[in-house]
Design an enzyme around this catalytic site. Structure first.
Site, mmCIF file in Angstrom:
data_model
loop_
_atom_site.group_PDB
_atom_site.id
_atom_site.type_symbol
_atom_site.label_atom_id
_atom_site.label_comp_id
_atom_site.label_asym_id
_atom_site.label_seq_id
_atom_site.Cartn_x
_atom_site.Cartn_y
_atom_site.Cartn_z
ATOM 1 N N CYS A 133 0.807 -1.228 0.000
ATOM 2 C CA CYS A 133 0.000 0.000 0.000
ATOM 3 C C CYS A 133 0.835 1.272 0.000
ATOM 4 O O CYS A 133 0.278 2.374 0.013
ATOM 5 C CB CYS A 133 -0.945 -0.019 1.183
ATOM 6 S SG CYS A 133 -2.011 -1.478 1.181
ATOM 7 N N HIS A 266 -2.038 7.666 6.562
ATOM 8 C CA HIS A 266 -2.508 6.460 5.865
ATOM 9 C C HIS A 266 -3.930 6.131 6.307
ATOM 10 O O HIS A 266 -4.798 5.873 5.476
ATOM 11 C CB HIS A 266 -1.549 5.310 6.159
ATOM 12 C CG HIS A 266 -1.697 4.146 5.261
ATOM 13 N ND1 HIS A 266 -1.638 4.241 3.881
ATOM 14 C CD2 HIS A 266 -1.903 2.814 5.536
ATOM 15 C CE1 HIS A 266 -1.800 3.047 3.350
ATOM 16 N NE2 HIS A 266 -1.957 2.169 4.328
ATOM 17 N N HIS A 301 -9.835 2.129 0.737
ATOM 18 C CA HIS A 301 -8.391 1.931 0.636
ATOM 19 C C HIS A 301 -8.084 1.438 -0.767
ATOM 20 O O HIS A 301 -8.449 0.312 -1.137
ATOM 21 C CB HIS A 301 -7.941 0.922 1.681
ATOM 22 C CG HIS A 301 -6.458 0.801 1.811
ATOM 23 N ND1 HIS A 301 -5.576 1.179 0.819
ATOM 24 C CD2 HIS A 301 -5.680 0.325 2.832
ATOM 25 C CE1 HIS A 301 -4.339 0.947 1.208
ATOM 26 N NE2 HIS A 301 -4.383 0.430 2.432
#
Length: 373
Positions: A133, A266, A301
């Site tokens: 990610c 994040h 996400h």
């Protein structure tokens, strides 16, 4: 080096202006998923891009690439290519797996890179940065380093990942999906919501941008990457990797922590990742944590594309001196009170820190500087 173009396509907007306005209106692109059956999984929600249909024999990445490319426009001669994707054309692999047909060469990354290079009319075949990610932000750091070292005058970072049942089932098996839209940094958070996005970021040397008459969206002031080597999927509780990556970025930018005006975190909405980030930021900023936000409660996400979308948003946030709401954060953790809001916040300053963390202990940090006004 400077960021001159940013084209994100997300569940909340087909361009940066639309995405930004949606975020300011505190809207969400998270909705019930319809393109595969979620009955066996912990959640039925995702941040899916409307109307993204795979052509016959192709992938949903194909129309996503087209939507980004038509907005980006012609690129400088000699522009380099870096791609950031964790799973590529994973939906094609799902199809052949169910049909028990031959494994198609197109699901490998080499043909995908060639397809992307052709669509952007680039001679450079490119390479894919697959760093979970943190893929996008690490690709941007690599592109910035190439320009700083005189190895390139312009670098295109193209990041894309799509919602697929393969990935969805994996996160469900890990007990990482939230049954409701994710709630980053909220005391009652239950997990993440998956999303999808494609985003193009064009980096250029200042001289090249000036010659081409490009508008400077932001300067890339510093970057850092570190691995905490803790666990395959879980973050190190002490935040050591993120602390190191952020301090490397501050050092590269020759900045003190107090010069950071805001943080784009994040913020996955999982119990341990959010706690790790707060531990890291507490170590870096002490009692002077700047205003902070996360956008995954609005977009989901987006895996390898997450950092690219967030960097585009961060550049706009610096221009507007505003950070959007952290959607879903109704009861913020004590450490974030007064810093993470469920509404937009005004900021004051020239520097914004973007962080990403991923499986395998990877952590990245990028510091953007506001462009000339």
């Amino acid at each position: 080096m400077v960021l001159t173009r940013a084209v994100p396509v997300t569940a909340l907007g087909e361009n940066l202006a639309g995405l930004w306005q949606g975020l300011l209106r505190e809207e969400s692109g998270i909705a019930p998923l319809t393109h595969f059956d979620c009955g066996n999984y912990l959640s039925g929600l995702g941040g899916a891009i409307a109307g993204l249909q795979a052509p016959p024999g192709g992938s949903r990445l194909d129309p996503l690439l087209e939507r980004v490319a038509v907005q980006l426009g012609p690129l400088p001669v000699g522009c380099r290519l870096l791609v950031a994707s964790t799973k590529g054309e994973i939906d094609r692999l799902e199809t052949v797996g169910r049909q028990r047909t031959l494994f198609p060469r197109g699901v490998l990354f080499e043909p995908l890179l060639a397809k992307i290079a052709r669509r952007f009319d680039l001679a450079d075949p490119g390479s894919n940065i697959n760093a979970a990610c943190a893929s996008s932000s690490i690709a941007l750091a690599r592109g910035a380093a190439q320009i700083a070292a005189g190895q390139a005058e312009a670098v295109l970072i193209y990041s894309a990942d799509i919602l697929s049942e393969f990935v969805f089932s994996g996160f469900s098996a890990l007990q990482a999906l939230s049954p409701e839209p994710s709630r980053p940094f909220d005391r009652q958070r239950q997990g993440l919501t998956l999303g999808e996005a494609g985003v193009a970021l064009l980096l250029m040397s200042e001289a090249c941008a000036r010659t081409a008459g490009e508008t400077v969206l932001a300067y890339v002031a510093g970057w850092g990457v570190a691995n905490d080597a803790h666990h395959v999927t879980a973050p190190a509780r002490d935040g050591s990797g993120l602390i190191r990556a952020s301090r490397l970025a501050l050092c590269k930018a020759a900045l003190a922590a107090e010069q950071i005006a805001a943080i784009n975190a994040h913020g996955t909405g999982t119990v341990y990742n959010d706690a790790m980030e707060l531990t890291a930021f507490g170590e870096i900023f002490g009692d002077s944590l700047p205003p902070m936000h996360g956008v995954k409660g609005s977009l989901g996400h987006c895996l390898g594309a997450a950092g690219g979308v967030e960097i585009a948003i961060a550049a706009r946030a610096l221009q507007e001196q505003t950070i959007p709401a952290t959607c879903g954060c109704l009861d913020p953790e004590e450490a974030t009170r007064g810093r993470v809001m469920n509404s937009s916040q005004s900021i004051s300053g020239d520097y914004l820190l973007c962080t990403n963390s991923g499986f395998g202990g990877i952590n990245s940090a990028v510091i953007l500087q506001r462009g000339a006004q």
